[in-house]
Write a protein that holds these residues in place. Structure first.
Motif, PDB file in Angstrom:
ATOM      1  N   LYS A 297       1.503  -6.857   8.994  1.00  0.00           N
ATOM      2  CA  LYS A 297       0.656  -6.177   9.973  1.00  0.00           C
ATOM      3  C   LYS A 297       1.059  -6.613  11.375  1.00  0.00           C
ATOM      4  O   LYS A 297       1.117  -7.809  11.674  1.00  0.00           O
TER       5      LYS A 297
ATOM      6  N   SER B  90       0.281 -10.456  12.370  1.00  0.00           N
ATOM      7  CA  SER B  90      -1.037 -11.074  12.190  1.00  0.00           C
ATOM      8  C   SER B  90      -1.400 -11.312  10.736  1.00  0.00           C
ATOM      9  O   SER B  90      -2.275 -12.124  10.432  1.00  0.00           O
ATOM     10  N   GLU B  91      -0.713 -10.631   9.802  1.00  0.00           N
ATOM     11  CA  GLU B  91      -1.074 -10.750   8.387  1.00  0.00           C
ATOM     12  C   GLU B  91       0.077 -10.234   7.537  1.00  0.00           C
ATOM     13  O   GLU B  91       0.799  -9.322   7.942  1.00  0.00           O
ATOM     14  N   THR B  92       0.260 -10.805   6.366  1.00  0.00           N
ATOM     15  CA  THR B  92       1.192 -10.264   5.380  1.00  0.00           C
ATOM     16  C   THR B  92       0.450 -10.030   4.072  1.00  0.00           C
ATOM     17  O   THR B  92      -0.536 -10.726   3.767  1.00  0.00           O
ATOM     18  N   ARG B  93       0.916  -9.070   3.326  1.00  0.00           N
ATOM     19  CA  ARG B  93       0.319  -8.790   2.013  1.00  0.00           C
ATOM     20  C   ARG B  93       1.434  -8.501   1.009  1.00  0.00           C
ATOM     21  O   ARG B  93       2.478  -7.949   1.365  1.00  0.00           O
TER      22      ARG B  93
END
Length: 274
Positions: free
Chosen positions: A145, A236-239
């Motif tokens: 993200k 800001s984020e990983t998935r």
């Protein structure tokens, strides 16, 4: 209760990709002017950028276009002129974000100079975006993200690694650099990386100018236990997603246009190989 997840079909992926293609082929505006550098066609200048360049020594603006260093061959002197052009565009408020990073000025595949990254869109110059699709060993897909502070597409989901190739680097070097900066992935983590492949050239109208971008992709499988970790603050984020979960997210419009197209291509290849 067990939820049933459905994989997209190849027809689903092809249909979505064709829909996205319609968003990736904008023509230049009627007010835009062709840009040449050293008598090579390199881009499309906005009307605002054309007005700024018309007053600069070394630039000729006429009915045929905006001609930079028209009587010269590629040289350090041309790069000095391009640097001054970038400064003038910035002072006129036409540079969205000054990056202190040089990108190649390309005429087809020939390098004719280098210019500040922030100046490429007002001039409609070609950029090269390198993307890494990172898969887990069990067939899941890593996505990232974009940070809220990103000047373009903040808070949108993206490929695991994606960035512009910079001047004086080959594409593989740029991808390895971006992989370390954006995901903490070192060359030893990318031993199963596939060769780079060209997906398409995008043409899009943007608020800051015209995007002409070659989209270039590599896929890799990360070994078990390798977890991407952002290093530069731009994520800001990983998935880690199953293909079904990724497809469900895709329907909600949370990915960038470029990432959608890159990821569809990767998932399509994986399903064909299954």
């Amino acid at each position: 209760m067990t939820l049933i997840q459905t994989l997209p079909s190849l027809a689903d992926l092809d249909q979505r990709y064709q829909q996205l293609l319609q968003q990736a082929y904008d023509l230049p505006t009627a007010q835009s002017r062709p840009v040449t550098v050293c008598n090579r066609l390199c881009g499309w200048a906005t009307a605002e950028a054309t007005a700024v360049l018309a007053a600069l020594p070394g630039v000729q603006v006429n009915e045929t276009g905006v001609h930079i260093a028209w009587a010269q061959t590629p040289s350090p002197a041309v790069n000095t002129l391009l640097a001054e052009i970038a400064v003038q565009l910035d002072q006129a408020g036409l540079v969205k974000a000054w990056r202190d990073e040089l990108l190649h000025v390309l005429a087809n595949t020939e390098v004719v100079g280098a210019i500040e990254r922030g100046a490429v869109r007002p001039l409609g110059l070609v950029t090269q975006a390198v993307h890494l699709n990172a898969w887990s060993h069990d067939g899941k897909l890593w996505v990232a993200k974009r940070a809220a502070t990103k000047p373009t597409d903040p808070n949108k989901w993206d490929t695991m690694v994606g960035g512009l190739a910079v001047a004086f680097e080959d594409l593989d070097t740029s991808l390895l650099r971006e992989s370390e900066e954006e995901a903490g992935l070192l060359p030893q983590h990318l031993g199963q990386r596939e060769p780079l492949r060209h997906l398409l050239r995008m043409y899009r109208q943007l608020p800051e100018g015209y995007q002409v971008e070659d989209v270039i992709i590599s896929d890799c499988v990360l070994e078990a236990g390798v977890i991407p970790q952002n290093q530069d603050g731009e994520v800001s984020e990983t998935r880690l997603l199953t293909i079904s979960d990724w497809w469900e997210m895709m329907q909600t419009g949370v990915f960038t246009l470029e990432a959608e197209m890159v990821l569809i291509d990767s998932v399509r290849l994986r399903l064909m190989q299954a």
